[in-house]
Every structure is written in C-alpha cells, then in structure tokens.
Scaffold this motif. Structure first.
Motif, short mmCIF file in Angstrom:
data_model
loop_
_atom_site.label_atom_id
_atom_site.label_comp_id
_atom_site.label_asym_id
_atom_site.label_seq_id
_atom_site.Cartn_x
_atom_site.Cartn_y
_atom_site.Cartn_z
N PRO A 110 6.18 15.42 -4.76
CA PRO A 110 5.59 16.79 -5.09
C PRO A 110 5.59 17.87 -3.91
CG PRO A 110 3.86 14.87 -4.73
CD PRO A 110 5.12 14.39 -4.72
N VAL A 111 5.68 17.25 -2.73
CA VAL A 111 5.87 18.43 -1.71
C VAL A 111 7.34 18.90 -1.71
CG1 VAL A 111 5.91 18.63 0.77
CG2 VAL A 111 4.16 17.23 -0.26
N LEU B 183 10.00 25.44 -5.23
CA LEU B 183 9.13 26.58 -5.99
C LEU B 183 9.06 27.68 -4.89
CD1 LEU B 183 6.51 24.81 -7.81
CD2 LEU B 183 8.23 26.30 -8.86
N VAL B 184 8.80 27.41 -3.70
CA VAL B 184 8.63 28.54 -2.61
C VAL B 184 9.99 29.11 -2.44
CG1 VAL B 184 8.32 28.84 -0.24
CG2 VAL B 184 6.74 27.44 -1.39
N LEU B 185 11.10 28.31 -2.18
CA LEU B 185 12.45 28.87 -1.89
C LEU B 185 13.14 29.74 -3.11
CD1 LEU B 185 14.65 28.65 0.31
CD2 LEU B 185 15.96 26.98 -1.55
N SER B 186 12.77 29.03 -4.43
CA SER B 186 13.10 30.16 -5.64
C SER B 186 12.22 31.47 -5.47
CB SER B 186 12.81 29.37 -6.78
OG SER B 186 13.33 27.97 -6.89
N GLY C 292 10.76 26.28 2.86
CA GLY C 292 11.25 25.55 1.51
C GLY C 292 12.78 24.95 1.62
N GLY C 293 13.43 25.18 2.97
CA GLY C 293 14.63 24.59 3.33
C GLY C 293 14.72 23.63 4.31
N THR C 294 14.94 24.27 5.53
CA THR C 294 15.13 23.46 6.79
C THR C 294 14.19 22.77 7.26
OG1 THR C 294 16.50 25.47 7.47
CG2 THR C 294 16.04 23.89 9.05
N ALA C 295 12.87 23.42 7.01
CA ALA C 295 11.48 22.71 7.31
C ALA C 295 11.33 21.32 6.60
CB ALA C 295 10.29 23.34 7.25
N THR C 296 11.89 21.13 5.70
CA THR C 296 11.81 19.77 5.06
C THR C 296 12.57 18.54 5.64
OG1 THR C 296 13.76 20.09 3.75
CG2 THR C 296 11.60 20.99 2.77
N ALA D 77 20.08 30.96 -8.14
CA ALA D 77 20.59 30.04 -9.18
C ALA D 77 20.49 28.67 -8.61
CB ALA D 77 21.82 30.26 -9.54
N GLY D 78 21.13 28.37 -7.45
CA GLY D 78 20.92 27.25 -6.48
C GLY D 78 19.55 26.83 -5.95
N ALA D 79 18.73 27.66 -5.94
CA ALA D 79 17.40 27.28 -5.59
C ALA D 79 16.72 26.78 -6.91
CB ALA D 79 16.39 28.44 -5.14
N LEU D 80 16.90 27.37 -8.15
CA LEU D 80 16.41 26.77 -9.26
C LEU D 80 17.13 25.33 -9.62
CD1 LEU D 80 16.52 29.85 -11.53
CD2 LEU D 80 14.56 28.80 -10.71
N ALA D 81 18.47 25.21 -9.30
CA ALA D 81 18.98 23.86 -9.55
C ALA D 81 18.36 22.80 -8.71
CB ALA D 81 20.34 24.04 -9.16
N SER D 82 17.77 23.40 -7.60
CA SER D 82 17.02 22.24 -6.63
C SER D 82 15.70 21.88 -7.22
CB SER D 82 16.92 22.72 -5.30
OG SER D 82 15.73 23.68 -5.24
N LEU D 83 15.23 22.94 -7.98
CA LEU D 83 13.94 22.57 -8.77
C LEU D 83 13.99 21.70 -9.71
CD1 LEU D 83 10.84 23.41 -8.96
CD2 LEU D 83 11.52 25.26 -10.40
N ALA D 84 15.09 21.77 -10.44
CA ALA D 84 15.46 20.83 -11.63
C ALA D 84 15.61 19.23 -11.03
CB ALA D 84 16.59 21.24 -12.39
#
Length: 427
Positions: A298-299, A305-308, A336-340, A407-414
């Motif tokens: 979930p995190v 979502l934040v990145l998108s 949403g990216g590097t901090a993960t 588009a890339g951020a939405l792909a990660s969400l999927a």
C-alpha cells in the motif's frame, strides 16, 4: 576475558561507527548522481551540446551504475562489502576528477562512466552490511536513515553546488569532489567490517533467516534463482518507472526546465531542486515506518499516486505554476520515487533467501538506474525534436515531455496490483 554479553555490546556500539562511514559515502553517491541538474546548462554551453547529447552525457552515470548491480551483488556476497565499496570508490574519485578536467566531450563521458561504475557498490553493500549488523526489525528503519543521509548529498547537489560552481566553476568543483571521494574510500577500508565475527565478536543478527546455509550457493545459481521468479519482476519494473523518472527529473531535466521555462537563476533553480533532497531526508524514514506498519504494497501504491499527481500538474500547467507549488511538486517527485529506495531494497531482500541477499537486492536495483538512464535520453530527445532556440526548448516541448513522464507514472501505478506483499503477518 570479556564475556559474550560485553562483546555483543561492543558490536552493537561499533555498528553505528560503520554506519556513519558508509552513510557518509552514500551522501557522495547522491551528490554525483544529481549534480548535473544544476550545472547542466554550463556543461551544455562549454561543450556546445544539444538536448539529446546532454541527456546522453547525464545518462552515462546511470548505464554503468545499472549494469554494475549484477556484479555488485556477486561481489558483496563473496568478496565482501568493505573491499568492494573501498576499491570502487577510488574509481569514482578518478572519474570525477577526469570529468572536471575533461578537454572534450569524450573524456567527460568516460569520467561520468567511471563515477557511475565506482559509486554503484554502496547501495547494495550497505544493505548487505545492515543484514549482518542489525536484526530484521531494525533493518528497514536503518535503511530509511541511510536514504535520509543520501538526501543530504542530494541537498548539496542543489543550491550549495550552484554557489560553489559560481565561485570555482563547474570543472574545479567536480575535481574537488573527486578528492573527497578518494578520502572516503580510505575511511571505508579502515573502519568498515563485513560482520561482527570479523572483529572477534558474536553475531548481532541471530534471526533464523540468518542461519548459515548447508552449502553456499553458487553465484550464478543465485542470480538465476532471482530472475526466474515471477515475484522479482513487478517490484523491478515498478522501480524502473518511479525511481527512474524521479532520477531523470531531479538529476538532469529539472534544472533546465526551471531555468528555461521560469527564467530562474542557477541558485534559485538549485533551491527548488533542494526540496527533492528534503524528500529523502524526511520522506525515506517516514515511508519506512509506514511500510513497517501498513505493509510494503500500500505504501508503494501511494507513492505511485503521488508521482502521477505531480507529473499531471507539470503537464497541465507547464508554465503557469506558482513558485511555492513548484517546491511542493519537486518534493513529491522525490517522495514518490527516489525516497522509496529502502522499501524497494527491503522487499528485494525479503522475497528471497538471505544467502543471496546481495544478488537479489542488486538485481532489483539494476532497474531504477536503467530507467534513469533511458528516461534522461528519451526526455532529451523529446525536447530536441521540438526544436531548440537560443532560449532552449519551447514550452510545448516540455509539455510533451511531461505527458511522457505522466504515462510512465501511471504504468507504475498499474504495476502495484502485481506486487508481492512481504511484510510478515502477525499471528
């Protein structure tokens, strides 16, 4: 003769000395990674580069960094993280000096390649060390602190580097950082130890998963075990999109965007980019705590979502965003990216047996840097294809670039629906 409890207490104290040195080394990793964003236009002007070629120069760090993750995982599992990090940091030091003194683009690319290959060992090596010096409950917490220190490095690659390059020029600035990188290589060699037993102390991590395997797995077998598992691919592709896009913006194209579209000075753009670092300082530990409480999956979905949302705002309002909101957006790009990073590394470790922890973390860690390399070039090509004038790429080109990143951020969400949850269930 000291008792076992006394020796264990010494080990638990000394592990923080090791962390101090390794974490400070990671500060330099992030500095090297993100510094082109602030000095990109200086480099472009000095060598007379187009946006596409500038993207290729910036990505010259990411390709060797990504490709080094496979041998790095092998090296830290066999040769040990201490030797691996110290030796390759010397390569990075030489590369930084070479790039600063480069008489031509070819030498600059070679220097950037050496930097990328040299610092590529710290991330995997650190998490291998943490697995030996800390219990599983504290592994993710210390990983969050590790990434927060990386945020300090990202912070120095923003406004402080802008001030330094104004004073010394970008070339001398990089040469000076190369000298400091060499000093850190010596510090790692003198201070770090692969495990408490190397100091004559009892093991700190006595969790069942740390029990020695009956037979040490062959290195190529470990890599095969990782890449042939279905659970390896969703987390790898997720980090390819989220962290790769974050690297591309924070490490290169964020600076030109702020300076060309909003006419910010180098120092002012560096100030906005500095909140990218703040997201690592604040966000990484908080994300680690959240992942320990609510689960990894979930995190990571929230981060997508934040990145998108951040890229959607940049696409919809490319040239009409108030400065305070730009600070918020760049914070979200980092969050949403590097901090993960600590969560991705923890999931990578938890998906596979501990004896191949280096290989599993290294193989997954290949993907965000491959993403960073490819996205930097692709985004530069988008800007160049729209035509570059005296003032740089037009606003329409940046708008098209942000549609691509969205588009890339939405792909990660999927992809988050395919992730494997690795947080142990309470019984």
């Amino acid at each position: 003769m000291p008792s076992q409890s006394d020796l264990l207490a010494k080990a638990k104290r000394y592990r923080y000395v090791i962390c101090l040195v390794i974490f400070l080394s990671y500060l330099l990793v992030f500095f090297h990674r993100l510094c082109p964003a602030v000095i990109a236009l200086d480099i472009q002007s000095d060598f007379g580069l187009s946006g596409t070629v500038l993207g290729l120069l910036g990505s010259a760090y990411f390709y060797p960094y990504a490709l080094m993750q496979i041998p790095t995982g092998v090296l830290v599992d066999s040769w040990g993280p201490r030797k691996t990090i110290a030796a390759f940091f010397l390569v990075a030091a030489a590369g930084s000096v070479l790039m600063g003194l480069a008489p031509s683009l070819g030498w600059a690319v070679l220097g950037r390649v050496m930097v990328g290959a040299g610092v590529a060992t710290v991330f995997v090596g650190n998490f291998k060390l943490l697995s030996q010096w800390f219990c599983p409950e504290r592994f993710l917490t210390m990983g969050g602190v590790f990434m927060a220190v990386g945020g300090v490095g990202a912070l120095t690659a923003g406004a402080p580097l802008a001030w330094l390059s104004d004073a010394l020029g970008w070339r001398l600035s990089l040469a000076a950082v190369g000298g400091f990188t060499a000093l850190m290589a010596v510090a790692v060699w003198l201070v770090a130890r692969d495990r408490p037993q190397d100091m004559g102390w009892p093991p700190v991590n006595t969790a069942p998963e740390q029990a020695a395997p009956a037979a040490k797995p062959r290195l190529l077998d470990g890599i095969k075990q990782v890449v042939t598992a279905w659970r390896f691919w969703p987390i790898s592709l997720w980090s390819f999109f989220t962290v790769g896009l974050s690297f591309a913006m924070g490490g290169l194209w964020g600076g030109p965007y702020l300076m060309q579209v909003y006419d910010l000075s180098k120092a002012a753009a560096g100030g906005v980019l500095s909140v990218f670092a703040l997201s690592l300082l604040v966000g990484s530990p908080l994300l680690g705590l959240a992942a320990n409480r609510w689960g990894r999956k979930p995190v990571l979905r929230m981060c997508s979502l934040v990145l998108s949302a951040a890229f959607a705002l940049l696409y919809l309002y490319t040239a009409r965003l108030p400065l305070p909101l730009l600070y918020v957006i760049f914070f979200c790009l980092g969050l949403g990216g590097t901090a993960t990073g600590p969560i991705v590394a923890t999931v990578s470790k938890e998906l596979f047996p501990v004896e191949i922890a280096g290989a599993s973390v290294g193989m997954v860690n290949l993907f965000p840097f491959l993403g960073g390399a490819l996205f930097q070039v692709a985004m530069g090509a988008i800007l160049s294809s729209a035509g570059e004038g005296a003032g740089g790429a037009p606003i329409e080109a940046y708008k098209l670039m942000f549609l691509f990143t969205l588009a890339g951020a939405l792909a990660s969400l999927a992809l988050t629906w395919l992730l494997t949850e690795t947080k142990p269930r309470k019984v």
